[in-house]
Motif scaffolding. Structure first.
Motif, PDB file in Angstrom:
ATOM      1  N   GLN A  73       0.841  -1.199   0.000  1.00 43.65           N
ATOM      2  CA  GLN A  73       0.000   0.000   0.000  1.00 43.65           C
ATOM      3  C   GLN A  73       0.876   1.247   0.000  1.00 43.65           C
ATOM      4  O   GLN A  73       0.722   2.121  -0.852  1.00 43.65           O
ATOM      5  CB  GLN A  73      -0.889  -0.011   1.250  1.00 43.65           C
ATOM      6  CG  GLN A  73      -2.077  -0.970   1.143  1.00 43.65           C
ATOM      7  CD  GLN A  73      -3.327  -0.219   0.678  1.00 43.65           C
ATOM      8  OE1 GLN A  73      -3.389   0.998   0.817  1.00 43.65           O
ATOM      9  NE2 GLN A  73      -4.269  -0.926   0.083  1.00 43.65           N
TER      10      GLN A  73
ATOM     11  N   PRO B 162     -16.714   0.213  -2.149  1.00 45.71           N
ATOM     12  CA  PRO B 162     -15.960  -0.819  -2.874  1.00 45.71           C
ATOM     13  C   PRO B 162     -16.591  -2.179  -2.655  1.00 45.71           C
ATOM     14  O   PRO B 162     -16.743  -2.621  -1.520  1.00 45.71           O
ATOM     15  CB  PRO B 162     -14.570  -0.741  -2.261  1.00 45.71           C
ATOM     16  CG  PRO B 162     -14.754  -0.046  -0.964  1.00 45.71           C
ATOM     17  CD  PRO B 162     -15.894   0.877  -1.123  1.00 45.71           C
TER      18      PRO B 162
ATOM     19  N   ALA C 126      -1.714   4.995  -8.546  1.00 49.23           N
ATOM     20  CA  ALA C 126      -3.172   5.164  -8.546  1.00 49.23           C
ATOM     21  C   ALA C 126      -3.657   5.941  -9.761  1.00 49.23           C
ATOM     22  O   ALA C 126      -4.508   5.480 -10.515  1.00 49.23           O
ATOM     23  CB  ALA C 126      -3.575   5.883  -7.263  1.00 49.23           C
TER      24      ALA C 126
ATOM     25  N   THR D 213      -6.998  -2.611  -7.352  1.00 49.41           N
ATOM     26  CA  THR D 213      -7.539  -1.395  -6.746  1.00 49.41           C
ATOM     27  C   THR D 213      -8.393  -0.667  -7.763  1.00 49.41           C
ATOM     28  O   THR D 213      -9.551  -0.338  -7.518  1.00 49.41           O
ATOM     29  CB  THR D 213      -6.394  -0.472  -6.301  1.00 49.41           C
ATOM     30  OG1 THR D 213      -5.415  -1.262  -5.655  1.00 49.41           O
ATOM     31  CG2 THR D 213      -6.911   0.615  -5.390  1.00 49.41           C
ATOM     32  N   ASP D 214      -7.819  -0.484  -8.919  1.00 52.05           N
ATOM     33  CA  ASP D 214      -8.509   0.281  -9.957  1.00 52.05           C
ATOM     34  C   ASP D 214      -9.838  -0.332 -10.294  1.00 52.05           C
ATOM     35  O   ASP D 214     -10.886   0.302 -10.196  1.00 52.05           O
ATOM     36  CB  ASP D 214      -7.633   0.274 -11.209  1.00 52.05           C
ATOM     37  CG  ASP D 214      -7.275   1.689 -11.567  1.00 52.05           C
ATOM     38  OD1 ASP D 214      -6.418   2.253 -10.868  1.00 52.05           O
ATOM     39  OD2 ASP D 214      -7.944   2.220 -12.473  1.00 52.05           O
TER      40      ASP D 214
ATOM     41  N   GLN E 293       2.387   1.744  -3.111  1.00 53.64           N
ATOM     42  CA  GLN E 293       1.414   2.112  -4.148  1.00 53.64           C
ATOM     43  C   GLN E 293       1.206   3.612  -4.132  1.00 53.64           C
ATOM     44  O   GLN E 293       1.269   4.284  -5.156  1.00 53.64           O
ATOM     45  CB  GLN E 293       0.101   1.395  -3.858  1.00 53.64           C
ATOM     46  CG  GLN E 293      -1.002   1.746  -4.833  1.00 53.64           C
ATOM     47  CD  GLN E 293      -2.336   1.321  -4.279  1.00 53.64           C
ATOM     48  OE1 GLN E 293      -2.392   0.584  -3.305  1.00 53.64           O
ATOM     49  NE2 GLN E 293      -3.388   1.793  -4.902  1.00 53.64           N
TER      50      GLN E 293
ATOM     51  N   ASP F 118     -10.126   0.190   2.194  1.00 53.49           N
ATOM     52  CA  ASP F 118     -10.567   0.534   0.839  1.00 53.49           C
ATOM     53  C   ASP F 118     -11.098   1.956   0.798  1.00 53.49           C
ATOM     54  O   ASP F 118     -10.854   2.704  -0.151  1.00 53.49           O
ATOM     55  CB  ASP F 118     -11.633  -0.436   0.374  1.00 53.49           C
ATOM     56  CG  ASP F 118     -11.060  -1.837   0.206  1.00 53.49           C
ATOM     57  OD1 ASP F 118      -9.817  -1.918   0.087  1.00 53.49           O
ATOM     58  OD2 ASP F 118     -11.826  -2.801   0.235  1.00 53.49           O
TER      59      ASP F 118
ATOM     60  N   THR G 282     -10.297  -5.052  -1.615  1.00 49.77           N
ATOM     61  CA  THR G 282      -9.083  -5.087  -2.444  1.00 49.77           C
ATOM     62  C   THR G 282      -7.897  -5.623  -1.652  1.00 49.77           C
ATOM     63  O   THR G 282      -7.178  -6.500  -2.101  1.00 49.77           O
ATOM     64  CB  THR G 282      -8.742  -3.672  -2.940  1.00 49.77           C
ATOM     65  OG1 THR G 282      -8.711  -2.832  -1.809  1.00 49.77           O
ATOM     66  CG2 THR G 282      -9.748  -3.176  -3.922  1.00 49.77           C
TER      67      THR G 282
ATOM     68  N   LYS H 234      -5.684  -8.679  -2.808  1.00 46.68           N
ATOM     69  CA  LYS H 234      -4.247  -8.547  -3.108  1.00 46.68           C
ATOM     70  C   LYS H 234      -3.462  -9.572  -2.305  1.00 46.68           C
ATOM     71  O   LYS H 234      -2.547 -10.237  -2.801  1.00 46.68           O
ATOM     72  CB  LYS H 234      -3.770  -7.132  -2.764  1.00 46.68           C
ATOM     73  CG  LYS H 234      -4.312  -6.077  -3.725  1.00 46.68           C
ATOM     74  CD  LYS H 234      -4.023  -4.702  -3.180  1.00 46.68           C
ATOM     75  CE  LYS H 234      -4.720  -3.640  -4.009  1.00 46.68           C
ATOM     76  NZ  LYS H 234      -4.724  -2.344  -3.293  1.00 46.68           N
TER      77      LYS H 234
ATOM     78  N   ILE I 210     -12.241   0.239  -7.464  1.00 41.21           N
ATOM     79  CA  ILE I 210     -12.541   1.590  -6.993  1.00 41.21           C
ATOM     80  C   ILE I 210     -13.059   2.492  -8.093  1.00 41.21           C
ATOM     81  O   ILE I 210     -13.845   3.403  -7.856  1.00 41.21           O
ATOM     82  CB  ILE I 210     -11.306   2.172  -6.282  1.00 41.21           C
ATOM     83  CG1 ILE I 210     -11.108   1.385  -4.990  1.00 41.21           C
ATOM     84  CG2 ILE I 210     -11.483   3.635  -5.969  1.00 41.21           C
ATOM     85  CD1 ILE I 210      -9.968   1.804  -4.172  1.00 41.21           C
TER      86      ILE I 210
ATOM     87  N   SER J  27      -8.269   4.083   0.312  1.00 44.55           N
ATOM     88  CA  SER J  27      -7.736   4.201  -1.045  1.00 44.55           C
ATOM     89  C   SER J  27      -8.609   5.101  -1.896  1.00 44.55           C
ATOM     90  O   SER J  27      -8.125   5.891  -2.690  1.00 44.55           O
ATOM     91  CB  SER J  27      -7.582   2.842  -1.713  1.00 44.55           C
ATOM     92  OG  SER J  27      -8.054   1.821  -0.895  1.00 44.55           O
TER      93      SER J  27
END
Lengths: 1024, 218, 472
Positions: free
Chosen positions: C8, C455, C17, C43-44, C11, C205, C459, C463, C47, C208
């Motif tokens: 994370q 979400p 992101a 994630t994408d 990321q 989430d 995620t 992951k 989200i 994020s």
């Protein structure tokens, strides 16, 4: 607390009512006992408003003149909130029953039988119980009215008096020519007295007595047999064998309450007293239901059957020649039926071996010669003097009801009637189909109708006079044995009504205008001059009977009876002949001839046999139904000669094959908001909306040929279905359901024959075998002090259902209407389960009253999340309405399903201004339940409390029998006994010591406090 | 765009929230318990009456027995408010001109009732019976307070169900000899506590008030 | 799991992101972004559904329909509160009908969520991770629907608080011997715990989303919801602990809630209710119906929101296997009930079951049996298990069947109990229907909003089990 607010909102409306101007103008008349309303709890407003409305009605009235003599249970006299009891009487179809009325601060709220009255002995029937609701019926006529163009318009009493004064003095001048009176049959001495005076004043006036439910045959039969009219009294206690020929002795005679008591005395196997009854009837009656042998036989077959009996018995017992020749045994096809033959042979043997110990009775609707013959049969059996006694009767030369109406109709047609006074009669509705009485009325220039309602007749008459309810007026009646009872008012007329005698007095300009005076004058011969020496008068009022007025015994001499002619289908076979069906028209067991049709309690009372509410249906036996190709709720066209009606079918076991039955009294067109009202102008005050009639009007089918029953009816099925609301077997039971019922019935209603009982007096113990009953926990309550319990003797219950209405009246149980009964939401706290056994054409019937069983391990108590139903330390299963939130879990968990839920606010309609008056019928000692709460039988806990309070105030223990439940009070056979189980000598304890005692579903170990005494029948061993 | 970050001060909020969340329930319970209880809402209710009748004067100074006016109290559920006649028994001689008494005279003349306002008002589904209490030695004052000191009658007790039960569960706290019920200033005999006399009376007269639901609700 | 935390961190630093520009079509985008960092892609995928300004048309249509039903529900409830229970078909003897049927039905639905998130978590069933979020959401919404009925079915709906132990001037207390009171506590506890459990899972989430937020509104709302989550190793550590504890807490609840609900019937003496087999029987049934509902919801969801990549066929298949298993258990219970009725030799008990299968309500009984026992047997075949259309149909049927199960147990038993004189028959009114369908409106509305604004997939957990998380 919301619930409280709800209740408050509800009562507040009453408060407003109590302080309405109506009441204020009434104040001056107020007597001491009624304290001003504001001091009372709101709950009590209704009783005050009651008195006030009452007095409002009594504008400038006789209140001060009249003196009521309380039947003082409270010797200290009048105390607000402490009820007083008064004796009065109610007349129906020419015979009166004495009643004891509970008055709560000047407001009659509960009626029971007068124990001292020969026709009541303390019992009372549904109509007596429901009379209070009739009194407070908001649909009653609210005043004088007259027919003007464009409907009726209200008129003042003085307007009417004005009209009457001039018109009747004119009539008097012409000796009353052109004046006719149409009145119902009545036994009232004072009415007879007034009638005499009337005829003296108007010598040429005609007087007709018409009663839609009246059968002169008894009278005529007695003339045939003895040459004079005598009253027949049956001493059923002494009868070992009872034979009923289409006679419902326990249900539909004026003296049925007393007969039922007498009969029940002969149904105590443990006391070695068991009568045996054989019943032959066209349709299931209470008498048939409790019979030891019952045979469904068409009414038309009764005559040859009687002849057959006479022939056989005369032969067997060598009838004395003085009695004349016996009938010759008819060669009737139905008599060849092996079953029937077997039964008859056994029965005749049974009768023959015990002379003087049997009773043979014939139904009132059977032709005169059969009545005469039955007198002979009783003579042959040497019953006269022992089980059958004769009293002097009043022989009236009056034509029988049907003729009376016809003659009047002809009189009118020939224009000989200019003024017609209709006294408490509703010919427009009750006239047979071949008399168009409304047309006749139109031909009479001046018609005056005195009635409780602006009914079918009143609404067509040029004048309507509001009639006083019997609880509002002075009068008197005779019991079936001639005993006179004084009918004293419990409340001043709510709507300024006048009693029949007062109206006659008013119109004939009698010197005595007031009911009381008229009655005292008429009864002077028996009570002496009340003004000079009131002692006997007071005693009579107090006891409810005038001593020594019973008719004297008579010993009439029997004349030879001509041998019978048989017509129609009298000699036919048992099988049904479509197109030639026998149609029986009978008064409804609930609403009688229709006069009680607007009484919700009676309308919703399930018919004791069919459990039908809110309708009359064509009763058809299963076999007949098959032949006709109809089933339950098929709509059929029933036609008799020219007339025909469309009516739903109800398949009724016990109905004689080939005989169909329809009850009178339904299909009212101006009955009221309950009975139905479709008549424009029916409303005087314009606040009425039309209402579909309930049921169909069977009077349309009546004719010269058909009065009570006749052959030749035709039933044409249609494809339509009609929705009927019954409270049992709601949906025709499928195969599975029937199997389940038959399977468990022996466990629910335990039954044995007398011989079985004598061999195994403890047979009830063996009806169910279950593992030893263990409880999860020790009894939480010790039951010191009282331990209330109830015992119901199935041997005595005739299923009459009077108790159901009694309970409704005592506990403010609402009526819910047809649709909700159909959905299964009727509210009766006490229901009577009725089961059939055996061949549907010739079924055995058992009745089982089911109140709350007041379990000691009550399943309902375990599951209530808020503790709204809980156990009292006296073993009562208390139901606290104001705690109930209505989860209905208790009802789900109740094995007897005796809990009833208020799905809506069933008192909604009382918020309407015109209905407020009906609130007066409520018992102020019982909470009026709001919607959303559960309710159930409480063993009349308010009476228990009242009794305990009284005892404690008088510093004495509660006596056995001091506290009674409403159902117990009303029961004519004393099948229900309630009391303290901790007192070994109490009636109920002794009942429970009886070996026949068993509890319903005992295997569930809920330990019901209400238990039953098993049914023991006494069939003829030879037929075993 | 800068990711959202809680500002420093928000840390304080956390503690505050914690405090509030822990206190709120207690506060609510308190509110229901006291705020909404009849003791708070009903006690002291003293409506204005059409006639300024003073119990302090009649029952207090003049010492008229309660039962002179409320005669049915020993016999019936309700203790009847006296009829106008009862008032007039005295007042046709005393204070015959007093304007305060006008409504009474009017009522006597017209026959219309005097519209008193109800002070002690139980819900309609609660069936209270005066006679049962009076005849068993529950003093008037126990429920109505020192009426003899009130110029205007005011509700003295909450008349809530809990309050009823307090006594029904332990009547000895209030029992007194039956002949003392109307004695407003009753004290247990000197040297004896109420509890002692109460228990004695309770035993003597077997006073065991039931607490079943059906005792008051039917 | 600490690794995930680092990921994370990484990321956010690498700013992966805000990589590719927003494509119109998710599927297209997925295909082209195959090459990217797998975690970023996960994630994408998840989200972006929240971020996209314009969800698929189907979503709007579905939402409108659901909202209409919500409106109907409100009308029905007002009518009910104003006029009383009478507007329903309930009668004497059938005191409980659709009201309680629906209650039990919805509570049952709820179970799958907790089971998946808690029990499967404790059992380290990795495949659960893709569905647990949605399943938990479903639990919450189902329990909300369920909770409405105990309050609404009572005769005086303004008084349900009398079932709670609140000190009052009446000195009155709830009656704790009553299973209904146990219900109140069981279900509300269950609801609270599931809610907390669910929200906790959401926090990372939400963070994020917050971090990718491009509007102040979203930044603020999600920011507050994220409770200042930074994804530091320490936070992750705490998070894992709490998650484990909550999982342990809710595990017994899964079993307890429906057991307690079943006590409403098991402790009654009514034939057909009074039976000891109910607790396990109800729990099995609940899981059965719950999983069916999860499938019914996820299949369309993954279709419309392009989550095929994450919610793979094997996940659905796993669930179908569970449905097959629990369905068979339920079938066993049905059989066992009959056996016991016969074995118990109580005429009333025996009649109840004969009546159930051949009496007036036989149609309901056989609907139940075929939907719950017979049809699910098709899942023995892999072809069926892996066929979207087939499983959709079967799962819907299972839901129907399970509703009927409750109806059969409640209504048929009570319509014919001990005294034949008191027997009745229950017919629903239109208000019964509206109320029931109304709750579906509420349920779907909530779920659709969830799909749109939260979400749908955890995620972080996905992951964690992604191959990339375990070095190649």
């Amino acid at each position: 607390m919301p619930s409280m607010n709800e209740e408050k909102r509800y009562w507040r409306s009453l408060a407003e009512h109590a302080t309405s101007p109506q009441q204020d103008e009434a104040r001056p008349e107020f007597e001491a006992p009624l304290a001003p309303p504001t001091q009372q709890e709101r709950r009590h407003f209704l009783k005050l408003s009651a008195a006030s409305v009452a007095l409002a009605g009594a504008a400038g009235c006789r209140w001060q003149e009249d003196h009521l003599l309380p039947h003082t249970q409270q010797p200290e006299g009048v105390v607000p909130g402490i009820p007083r009891y008064f004796m009065t009487a109610m007349e129906l179809g020419g015979a009166g029953v004495g009643l004891k009325v509970k008055s709560y601060d000047g407001r009659p709220i509960k009626i029971d039988g007068n124990p001292a009255h020969p026709d009541s002995l303390g019992g009372s029937d549904a109509r007596h119980q429901a009379a209070v609701l009739g009194l407070y019926d908001p649909d009653r006529s609210r005043g004088f009215s007259t027919l003007a163009e464009g409907g009726r318009k209200p008129a003042s009493e003085n307007e009417f008096r004005g009209f009457a004064r001039e018109h009747f003095s004119a009539l008097q001048a012409q000796k009353g020519r052109g004046l006719a009176v149409l009145a119902g049959e009545s036994s009232s001495p004072s009415l007879a007295d007034m009638k005499a005076r009337w005829q003296a004043r108007f010598p040429e006036a005609r007087w007709f007595e018409y009663e839609p439910v009246s059968s002169p045959n008894e009278r005529l039969g007695s003339r045939l047999a003895f040459g004079k009219v005598v009253r027949t009294r049956l001493i059923l206690e002494k009868a070992k064998v009872i034979v009923s020929l289409d006679a419902d002795i326990l249900g539909s005679r004026p003296d049925s309450l007393a007969l039922a008591r007498a009969w029940s005395k002969g149904r105590q196997p443990e006391a070695g007293k068991m009568s045996r009854s054989y019943v032959f009837e066209s349709s299931l009656s209470e008498t048939g239901a409790v019979a030891d042998h019952r045979f469904s036989l068409r009414a038309e077959h009764i005559k040859p059957l009687a002849a057959y009996l006479d022939a056989e018995l005369s032969r067997r017992l060598a009838a004395p020649a003085a009695l004349g020749a016996a009938q010759s045994a008819p060669s009737a096809k139905f008599l060849e039926d092996p079953e029937l033959r077997k039964l008859l042979t056994a029965m005749i043997a049974d009768l023959a071996i015990q002379p003087g110990a049997s009773v043979v009775v014939v139904g009132a609707t059977q032709p005169p010669e059969v009545h005469a013959l039955v007198h002979r049969i009783n003579a042959v059996l040497r019953n006269v003097g022992t089980t059958v006694q004769y009293l002097e009767g009043l022989d009236s030369s009056e034509p029988s009801a049907p003729e009376a109406l016809r003659t009047l109709n002809e009189e009118i047609a020939s224009g000989r009637v200019q003024t017609l006074l209709v006294l408490d009669s509703n010919p427009v509705y009750t006239a047979p189909g071949d008399i168009d009485f409304s047309a006749a009325l139109a031909k009479v220039p001046r018609t005056i109708c005195a009635s409780l309602y602006v009914d079918e007749t009143a609404s067509l008459c040029s004048w309507h006079v509001p009639l006083a309810h019997f609880l509002e007026a002075w009068g008197d009646v005779r019991a079936s044995d001639g005993t006179i009872s004084i009918q004293q008012p419990l409340i001043a007329p709510l709507y300024g009504g006048k009693s029949a005698i007062e109206i006659l007095a008013m119109l004939s300009g009698d010197e005595l205008p007031w009911g009381l005076q008229i009655v005292q004058r008429a009864l002077a011969p028996v009570v002496g001059n009340a003004a000079a020496d009131p002692r006997l008068w007071r005693k009579s009022l107090h006891d409810g009977i005038v001593p020594g007025t019973a008719a004297a015994p008579d010993h009439p001499v029997l004349r030879p009876i001509a041998s019978f002619e048989y017509a129609g289908g009298a000699l036919s076979g048992l099988e049904a002949e479509p197109g030639q069906l026998e149609l029986v028209l009978a008064p409804d067991p609930k609403i009688y001839d229709g006069r009680f049709a607007n009484n919700g309690w009676l309308m919703e009372l399930p018919d004791w046999a069919t459990k039908l509410t809110w309708d009359n249906a064509l009763l058809v036996s299963p076999k007949t139904a098959q032949v006709l190709g109809v089933t339950d709720s098929t709509l059929v066209t029933l036609s008799m000669e020219t007339e025909s009606v469309s009516v739903p079918v109800l398949v009724a076991p016990g109905q004689a094959t080939g005989s169909v039955k329809l009850y009178l009294g339904y299909g009212r067109t101006a009955g009221g908001s309950v009975a139905g009202r479709a008549l424009a102008g029916g409303s005087v005050h314009g606040e009425w909306d039309d209402q579909a009639s309930v049921g169909v009007n069977a009077y349309r089918l009546r004719s010269k040929r058909l009065w009570d029953f006749a052959r030749g009816a035709n039933v044409k099925p249609t494809t339509e279905k009609y929705r009927m609301a019954t409270t049992q077997d709601k949906h025709t039971i499928d195969r599975i359901g029937k199997f389940g019922t038959d399977d468990r019935l022996p466990m629910l209603v335990r039954e044995a024959s007398l011989t079985e009982y004598e061999e195994h007096p403890d047979f009830v113990k063996h009806a169910v075998h279950h593992p030893p009953l263990l409880s999860l926990w020790k009894d939480p309550v010790k039951y010191e002090g009282h331990r209330w319990g109830m015992s119901i003797d199935l041997n005595k219950c005739t299923g009459c259902s009077n108790c159901v209405v009694a309970c409704q009246a005592e506990n403010n149980v609402p009526t819910v209407g047809k649709d909700r009964v159909y959905m299964g939401r009727e509210m009766h706290w006490l229901r009577i389960d009725r089961y059939f056994k055996g061949d549907p054409e010739q079924p055995e019937v058992v009745n089982q009253p089911i109140p709350c069983q007041q379990c000691e391990h009550a399943p309902c108590e375990q599951v209530c999340p808020v503790g709204a139903t809980s156990h009292s330390h006296e073993g009562l299963n208390d139901m606290t309405y104001n705690r109930c939130i209505g989860t209905r879990y208790c009802s789900n968990n109740c094995p007897y399903k005796v809990r009833k839920f208020n799905f809506f606010n069933f008192h909604e309609d009382l918020k309407e201004e015109k209905n407020k008056v009906q609130q007066m019928v409520y018992n102020p000692e019982v909470t009026v339940r709001f919607r959303g709460v559960m309710e159930k039988c409480t063993y009349c806990v308010q009476r228990i409390q009242e009794g305990k309070f009284r005892a404690s105030r008088e510093n004495r223990p509660l006596r056995d029998g001091e506290v009674t439940t409403a159902c117990q009070d009303s029961c004519p056979t004393q099948a229900i006994v309630f009391g303290d189980l901790n007192d070994p000598n109490s009636q109920v304890s002794q009942r429970k010591a009886n070996q026949r005692d068993y509890s319903l579903l005992e295997e569930l170990n809920v330990r019901p406090r209400t238990t039953y005494l098993a049914l023991v029948r006494n069939p003829n061993p030879e037929l075993g | 765009m800068q990711p959202f970050v809680f500002p420093r001060w928000s840390n304080k909020l956390v503690h505050l929230a914690g405090a509030v969340l822990s206190i709120a329930p207690l506060y609510l319970i308190g509110l229901v318990w006291y705020g909404a209880s009849p003791r708070t809402l009903d006690v002291g209710y003293a409506p204005k009456q059409p006639v300024p009748y003073s119990h302090a004067l009649h029952a207090g100074e003049l010492g008229i027995d309660c039962r002179y006016c409320h005669q049915t109290v020993e016999k019936a559920a309700t203790a009847a408010i006296p009829s106008t006649e009862t008032c007039m028994n005295c007042h046709q001689r005393i204070h015959t001109r007093s304007p305060k008494l006008e409504p009474i005279r009017a009522s006597a003349a017209s026959g219309l009732p005097v519209q008193w306002t109800k002070v002690h008002d139980l819900p309609d589904y609660a069936y209270f019976n005066h006679s049962m209490h009076v005849d068993n030695g529950v003093g008037c004052a126990s429920c109505h307070g020192r009426i003899d000191k009130m110029d205007v009658v005011a509700q003295h007790e909450p008349l809530s169900m809990g309050w009823c039960l307090d006594c029904h569960r332990a009547p000895e706290q209030f029992l007194r000899p039956v002949d003392e019920v109307t004695n407003m200033a009753y004290e247990p005999p000197s040297g004896q506590t109420q509890l002692a006399t109460g228990l004695e009376l309770r035993r003597a007269h077997e006073i065991n008030p039931p607490t079943d639901c059906s005792t008051c609700h039917r | 799991m600490a690794a995930v935390g680092d990921l994370q961190e990484w990321q956010r630093e690498s700013g992966a992101a805000d990589a590719p520009a927003e494509p119109k079509d998710y599927r297209a985008w997925q295909t082209e972004s195959r090459g990217d960092n797998p975690f970023a892609r996960i994630t994408d995928t998840v989200i972006r559904i929240v971020e996209t300004p314009k969800p698929p048309r189907a979503w709007y249509i579905a939402l409108t329909i659901s909202l209409c039903w919500v409106a109907c529900f409100l009308v029905a409830v007002s009518h009910l509160v104003w006029n009383g229970i009478g507007i329903w078909g309930n009668n004497n003897p059938v005191g409980w009908a659709w009201d309680i049927v629906n209650f039990v039905f919805w509570v049952g639905i709820g179970h799958a969520g907790t089971l998946i998130s808690a029990i499967l978590f404790l059992l380290r069933q990795q495949w659960r991770t893709v569905i647990n979020r949605a399943a938990e959401a479903m639990t919450i919404f189902a329990v909300i629907c369920a909770l409405m009925f105990p309050a609404l079915h009572i005769g005086r709906p303004w008084l349900p608080y009398w079932m709670l132990p609140i000190p009052n001037q009446m000195d009155m207390w709830p009656q704790f011997r009553s299973p209904l009171d146990w219900d109140v506590f069981a279900v509300s506890t269950y609801f609270t715990v599931s809610l907390v459990f669910w929200f906790m899972g959401l926090v990372p989430d939400l963070a994020s989303i917050r971090d990718r937020a491009d509007t102040t509104g979203r930044r603020l709302i999600y920011g507050i919801l994220a409770l200042g989550w930074r994804g530091s190793a320490r936070q992750w550590h705490r998070y894992e602990r709490a998650y484990l504890i909550l999982a342990a807490l809710s595990t017994p609840l899964v079993l307890s809630v429906h057991s307690v609900v079943s006590f409403d019937f098991a402790t009654a003496q009514l034939p057909g209710w009074h039976t000891t087999i109910f607790p396990p029987y109800f729990v099995a049934g609940a899981i059965f119906s719950g999983f069916a509902m999860v499938n019914t919801l996820l299949i369309p969801a993954r279709q419309f929101f392009g989550l095929k990549g994450l919610i793979e066929m094997r996940h659905l298949e796993q669930m179908n296997k569970i449905i097959l298993a629990t369905g068979t258990m339920v079938g066993y219970s049905y059989a066992m009930e009959f056996f016991i009725a016969w074995y118990g030799a109580s005429p009333y008990e025996q009649f109840t079951f004969i009546n159930r299968a051949f009496g007036p309500y036989a149609w309901a009984y056989w609907t139940m049996v075929s939907c719950n026992v017979i049809f699910p047997q098709l899942f023995w075949f892999r072809k069926v298990r892996t066929n979207i259309a087939a499983m959709m149909v079967l799962c819907v049927l299972v839901n129907v069947g399970m509703w009927f199960e409750r109806f059969v147990i409640i209504a048929t038993s009570i319509s014919r109990d001990f005294l034949p004189s008191a027997w009745g028959y229950y017919v629903p009114t239109k208000w019964d229907f509206i109320t029931f369908l109304g709750t579906f409106g509420i349920f779907f509305t909530l779920f659709l909003l969830f799909c749109r604004f939260l979400p749908m997939i955890a995620t972080a957990e996905v992951k964690a089990i992604h191959p990339a998380a375990h070095g190649h």
